[in-house]
Motif scaffolding. Structure first.
Motif, PDB file in Angstrom:
ATOM      1  N   TRP A 209      53.425  44.679  32.000  1.00 57.84           N
ATOM      2  CA  TRP A 209      53.101  43.420  32.727  1.00 57.84           C
ATOM      3  C   TRP A 209      52.028  43.366  32.585  1.00 57.84           C
ATOM      4  CZ3 TRP A 209      55.745  40.859  36.549  1.00 57.84           C
ATOM      5  CH2 TRP A 209      57.176  40.922  36.759  1.00 57.84           C
ATOM      6  N   LYS A 210      51.681  41.331  32.169  1.00 53.68           N
ATOM      7  CA  LYS A 210      50.405  41.387  32.120  1.00 53.68           C
ATOM      8  C   LYS A 210      49.178  40.835  33.579  1.00 53.68           C
ATOM      9  CE  LYS A 210      48.253  37.406  30.106  1.00 53.68           C
ATOM     10  NZ  LYS A 210      47.669  35.350  29.411  1.00 53.68           N
ATOM     11  N   VAL A 211      48.456  41.473  33.704  1.00 48.97           N
ATOM     12  CA  VAL A 211      48.136  41.034  35.184  1.00 48.97           C
ATOM     13  C   VAL A 211      46.422  40.835  34.810  1.00 48.97           C
ATOM     14  CG1 VAL A 211      46.761  42.939  37.044  1.00 48.97           C
ATOM     15  CG2 VAL A 211      49.010  43.552  35.241  1.00 48.97           C
ATOM     16  N   GLN A 212      46.516  39.653  35.429  1.00 50.00           N
ATOM     17  CA  GLN A 212      45.012  39.510  35.880  1.00 50.00           C
ATOM     18  C   GLN A 212      44.403  39.315  36.657  1.00 50.00           C
ATOM     19  OE1 GLN A 212      47.791  36.065  33.937  1.00 50.00           O
ATOM     20  NE2 GLN A 212      45.493  35.049  33.048  1.00 50.00           N
ATOM     21  N   LEU A 213      43.214  39.631  37.223  1.00 49.02           N
ATOM     22  CA  LEU A 213      42.556  40.215  37.890  1.00 49.02           C
ATOM     23  C   LEU A 213      40.923  39.245  37.775  1.00 49.02           C
ATOM     24  CD1 LEU A 213      43.254  44.389  38.117  1.00 49.02           C
ATOM     25  CD2 LEU A 213      44.493  42.443  39.770  1.00 49.02           C
ATOM     26  N   PRO A 214      40.645  39.189  39.505  1.00 47.50           N
ATOM     27  CA  PRO A 214      39.720  38.453  39.344  1.00 47.50           C
ATOM     28  C   PRO A 214      38.460  38.991  38.815  1.00 47.50           C
ATOM     29  CG  PRO A 214      40.282  39.137  41.469  1.00 47.50           C
ATOM     30  CD  PRO A 214      40.433  40.051  41.040  1.00 47.50           C
ATOM     31  N   GLY A 215      37.973  40.183  38.059  1.00 45.82           N
ATOM     32  CA  GLY A 215      37.201  41.463  37.053  1.00 45.82           C
ATOM     33  C   GLY A 215      37.843  40.825  35.475  1.00 45.82           C
ATOM     34  N   GLY A 216      38.882  40.934  34.789  1.00 40.35           N
ATOM     35  CA  GLY A 216      39.765  40.140  33.964  1.00 40.35           C
ATOM     36  C   GLY A 216      41.175  40.731  33.584  1.00 40.35           C
ATOM     37  N   THR A 217      41.839  40.915  32.212  1.00 44.03           N
ATOM     38  CA  THR A 217      42.852  40.695  32.158  1.00 44.03           C
ATOM     39  C   THR A 217      43.374  42.454  31.567  1.00 44.03           C
ATOM     40  OG1 THR A 217      43.068  38.699  32.622  1.00 44.03           O
ATOM     41  CG2 THR A 217      44.599  39.202  30.837  1.00 44.03           C
ATOM     42  N   THR A 218      44.409  42.600  31.353  1.00 46.18           N
ATOM     43  CA  THR A 218      44.722  43.542  31.087  1.00 46.18           C
ATOM     44  C   THR A 218      46.248  43.412  30.820  1.00 46.18           C
ATOM     45  OG1 THR A 218      44.607  46.526  30.241  1.00 46.18           O
ATOM     46  CG2 THR A 218      45.083  45.282  33.352  1.00 46.18           C
ATOM     47  N   VAL A 219      47.387  44.549  29.837  1.00 48.18           N
ATOM     48  CA  VAL A 219      48.137  44.847  29.705  1.00 48.18           C
ATOM     49  C   VAL A 219      49.165  46.083  29.818  1.00 48.18           C
ATOM     50  CG1 VAL A 219      50.178  44.263  28.205  1.00 48.18           C
ATOM     51  CG2 VAL A 219      49.031  42.470  28.149  1.00 48.18           C
ATOM     52  N   THR A 220      49.731  46.317  30.932  1.00 47.55           N
ATOM     53  CA  THR A 220      49.733  47.955  30.898  1.00 47.55           C
ATOM     54  C   THR A 220      51.308  48.391  31.423  1.00 47.55           C
ATOM     55  OG1 THR A 220      48.646  49.816  32.486  1.00 47.55           O
ATOM     56  CG2 THR A 220      48.835  47.605  33.686  1.00 47.55           C
ATOM     57  N   ALA A 221      50.896  49.458  32.124  1.00 45.23           N
ATOM     58  CA  ALA A 221      52.786  49.583  32.725  1.00 45.23           C
ATOM     59  C   ALA A 221      52.806  49.246  34.091  1.00 45.23           C
ATOM     60  CB  ALA A 221      52.921  51.138  32.570  1.00 45.23           C
ATOM     61  N   ARG A 222      53.934  49.265  34.468  1.00 46.36           N
ATOM     62  CA  ARG A 222      54.345  48.564  35.492  1.00 46.36           C
ATOM     63  C   ARG A 222      53.613  49.214  36.724  1.00 46.36           C
ATOM     64  NH1 ARG A 222      59.761  46.427  37.737  1.00 46.36           N
ATOM     65  NH2 ARG A 222      59.907  46.599  40.094  1.00 46.36           N
ATOM     66  N   LYS A 223      54.075  50.317  36.504  1.00 46.61           N
ATOM     67  CA  LYS A 223      53.236  51.107  37.306  1.00 46.61           C
ATOM     68  C   LYS A 223      52.024  50.989  37.799  1.00 46.61           C
ATOM     69  CE  LYS A 223      52.662  56.139  39.792  1.00 46.61           C
ATOM     70  NZ  LYS A 223      53.414  57.392  39.055  1.00 46.61           N
ATOM     71  N   THR A 224      51.279  50.693  36.861  1.00 53.38           N
ATOM     72  CA  THR A 224      49.801  50.692  36.667  1.00 53.38           C
ATOM     73  C   THR A 224      49.593  49.688  37.358  1.00 53.38           C
ATOM     74  OG1 THR A 224      49.951  52.176  35.104  1.00 53.38           O
ATOM     75  CG2 THR A 224      47.321  51.096  35.239  1.00 53.38           C
ATOM     76  N   ALA A 225      50.224  48.050  36.935  1.00 58.68           N
ATOM     77  CA  ALA A 225      49.911  47.658  37.318  1.00 58.68           C
ATOM     78  C   ALA A 225      49.686  47.114  39.119  1.00 58.68           C
ATOM     79  CB  ALA A 225      50.855  46.287  36.707  1.00 58.68           C
ATOM     80  N   ILE A 226      51.132  47.951  39.374  1.00 56.20           N
ATOM     81  CA  ILE A 226      51.018  47.849  40.817  1.00 56.20           C
ATOM     82  C   ILE A 226      49.725  48.350  41.418  1.00 56.20           C
ATOM     83  CG2 ILE A 226      52.512  48.930  43.001  1.00 56.20           C
ATOM     84  CD1 ILE A 226      54.967  48.070  41.453  1.00 56.20           C
ATOM     85  N   GLN A 227      49.486  49.464  40.959  1.00 59.28           N
ATOM     86  CA  GLN A 227      48.326  50.606  41.842  1.00 59.28           C
ATOM     87  C   GLN A 227      47.039  49.309  41.346  1.00 59.28           C
ATOM     88  OE1 GLN A 227      48.259  53.091  39.352  1.00 59.28           O
ATOM     89  NE2 GLN A 227      49.983  54.443  40.163  1.00 59.28           N
ATOM     90  N   ALA A 228      46.832  48.676  40.687  1.00 53.50           N
ATOM     91  CA  ALA A 228      45.245  47.386  39.677  1.00 53.50           C
ATOM     92  C   ALA A 228      45.609  46.562  40.773  1.00 53.50           C
ATOM     93  CB  ALA A 228      45.613  47.332  38.557  1.00 53.50           C
ATOM     94  N   VAL A 229      46.529  45.806  41.713  1.00 49.09           N
ATOM     95  CA  VAL A 229      46.624  44.802  42.558  1.00 49.09           C
ATOM     96  C   VAL A 229      46.849  45.343  43.849  1.00 49.09           C
ATOM     97  CG1 VAL A 229      48.475  43.417  43.112  1.00 49.09           C
ATOM     98  CG2 VAL A 229      48.109  43.788  40.650  1.00 49.09           C
ATOM     99  N   ASP A 230      47.374  46.664  43.861  1.00 47.63           N
ATOM    100  CA  ASP A 230      46.967  47.423  45.266  1.00 47.63           C
ATOM    101  C   ASP A 230      45.841  47.170  46.105  1.00 47.63           C
ATOM    102  OD1 ASP A 230      49.104  48.184  47.374  1.00 47.63           O
ATOM    103  OD2 ASP A 230      47.424  49.861  47.585  1.00 47.63           O
ATOM    104  N   ARG A 231      44.909  48.402  44.683  1.00 45.72           N
ATOM    105  CA  ARG A 231      44.043  48.900  44.741  1.00 45.72           C
ATOM    106  C   ARG A 231      42.844  46.797  45.858  1.00 45.72           C
ATOM    107  NH1 ARG A 231      43.857  52.009  40.642  1.00 45.72           N
ATOM    108  NH2 ARG A 231      43.356  50.021  39.305  1.00 45.72           N
ATOM    109  N   ILE A 232      43.071  46.367  45.406  1.00 46.65           N
ATOM    110  CA  ILE A 232      42.355  45.086  46.340  1.00 46.65           C
ATOM    111  C   ILE A 232      43.147  44.501  47.132  1.00 46.65           C
ATOM    112  CG2 ILE A 232      42.183  42.763  45.242  1.00 46.65           C
ATOM    113  CD1 ILE A 232      41.188  43.822  42.447  1.00 46.65           C
ATOM    114  N   ALA A 233      44.527  44.252  46.970  1.00 46.87           N
ATOM    115  CA  ALA A 233      45.488  43.246  47.885  1.00 46.87           C
ATOM    116  C   ALA A 233      45.287  44.181  49.091  1.00 46.87           C
ATOM    117  CB  ALA A 233      46.272  43.002  47.450  1.00 46.87           C
ATOM    118  N   ARG A 234      45.306  45.211  49.416  1.00 50.31           N
ATOM    119  CA  ARG A 234      45.143  46.122  50.291  1.00 50.31           C
ATOM    120  C   ARG A 234      44.044  45.846  51.276  1.00 50.31           C
ATOM    121  NH1 ARG A 234      45.205  52.163  48.111  1.00 50.31           N
ATOM    122  NH2 ARG A 234      43.187  52.097  47.147  1.00 50.31           N
TER     123      ARG A 234
END
Length: 350
Positions: free
Chosen positions: A169-194
């Motif tokens: 998944w391509k993940v566009q976060l406030p701090g930058g963009t990365t392409v990573t595995a689904r599990k890692t993408a969820i973890q990255a978003v959850d660290r902010i959204a929770r």
């Protein structure tokens, strides 16, 4: 002349005499007030004493500002957003003695979505409150999602997830963009959204202008007759490579005519659809949100010309119209709230 109160942030209030009031072009309030036979009085919450019935503020008269002690105006146009408990308490007291329109100007995005869901479901993207399990489920169903803070503005904190193939998944976060595995993408978003209330929203396939997605800011206001009207519409085009259209995040403004005329759409039909949806939504919300009178709606348009509601802004900054050199429309966004104040004063016999 009757006085109309204009409630502004403390920073704007401090800079009134210097004219350095940022995005609040208060000279336009002055011009509109003169045309309506009203005297504008600029107020801030820290200098209002609701229980005593008076306030200290800047009265504009005779082409100059005077700092005065004045009886609290009966009608007040709110342009501030109280954050401290003291200011919120003062606002509630003020509401009890004066008609403060747009006194509550921040609502959770998901609350507005749920209010609209029954009547306008065909013009709303699939949306849910944020949870990690909910994000996982939405990723099963859709190829592209937004994860948005429910109470922020100007595009702050918005994240985007897009399927990138091979399980990534391509993940566009406030701090930058990365392409990573689904599990890692969820973890990255959850660290902010929770950390605070967020929502998950299916991405609207926005129409594009020269390869960049855009949406439409629609100003809808009450005016001289107390009725809702569309004051103007202007496009916001994302900067190259960005997932947000906000001007404060590098987006640019464009008049709607070239945007709607750049694809296979019927420009006049699309413009009419956007206007009709915006007006219908605002009328509906105006019956359910107390003292609503001045809003900016973000409306997305697909390449086929179908409009979708994205977001409600109850303290529309209006500067998109100025940047697009829509001078008359920009003035009207300031004039209509003053005309509405005159209507309220006349209605109350003041």
């Amino acid at each position: 002349m009757s006085a109309v109160g204009i409630l502004v942030d403390a920073k704007v209030f401090r800079n009134i005499t210097s004219g350095k009031t940022g995005n609040e072009h208060i000279r336009l309030y002055n011009k509109a007030s003169a045309k309506n036979g009203l005297t504008p009085v600029y107020l801030c919450l820290a200098r209002i004493h609701p229980s005593k019935g008076y306030a200290f503020g800047y009265k504009y008269s005779g082409s100059k500002y005077s700092y005065v002690k004045i009886a609290i105006p009966k009608v007040i146009h709110n342009r501030t957003m109280p954050t401290s408990s003291r200011d919120r308490s003062r606002m509630e007291l003020l509401r009890r003695r004066s008609f403060v329109y747009n006194s509550r100007n921040r609502y959770l995005k998901y609350r507005i979505h749920r209010m609209l869901a029954g009547k306008f479901s065909s013009h709303l993207p699939v949306t849910s409150g944020y949870s990690r399990s909910g994000l996982n489920g939405m990723m099963d169903r859709y190829d592209s999602l937004y994860v948005k803070p429910q109470s922020s503005s100007i595009g702050r904190g918005i994240m985007k997830l897009s399927r990138a193939g091979s399980g990534k998944w391509k993940v566009q976060l406030p701090g930058g963009t990365t392409v990573t595995a689904r599990k890692t993408a969820i973890q990255a978003v959850d660290r902010i959204a929770r950390r605070k209330p967020y929502l998950i929203q299916r991405t609207i396939p926005l129409a594009q202008y020269r390869g960049r997605p855009y949406d439409i800011r629609v100003s809808v206001q009450r005016g001289s007759g107390g009725h809702w009207q569309v004051t103007g519409m202007v496009g916001k085009v994302a900067r190259k490579g960005s997932h947000v259209t906000n001007v404060a995040r590098g987006g640019s403004v464009k008049r709607c005519e070239p945007l709607f005329g750049s694809g296979a759409m019927n420009p006049s039909k699309v413009a009419g659809s956007v206007k009709a949806l915006s007006l219908n939504i605002t009328r509906y919300l105006g019956k359910r949100l107390d003292r609503l009178a001045d809003v900016g709606l973000d409306i997305g348009v697909t390449s086929a010309g179908k409009p979708y509601f994205i977001e409600l802004n109850c303290r529309d900054q209006r500067y998109s119209f100025k940047k697009a050199k829509m001078t008359d429309t920009f003035y009207q966004t300031y004039a209509n709230p003053i005309s509405y104040a005159k209507y309220l004063l006349r209605k109350s016999g003041k």
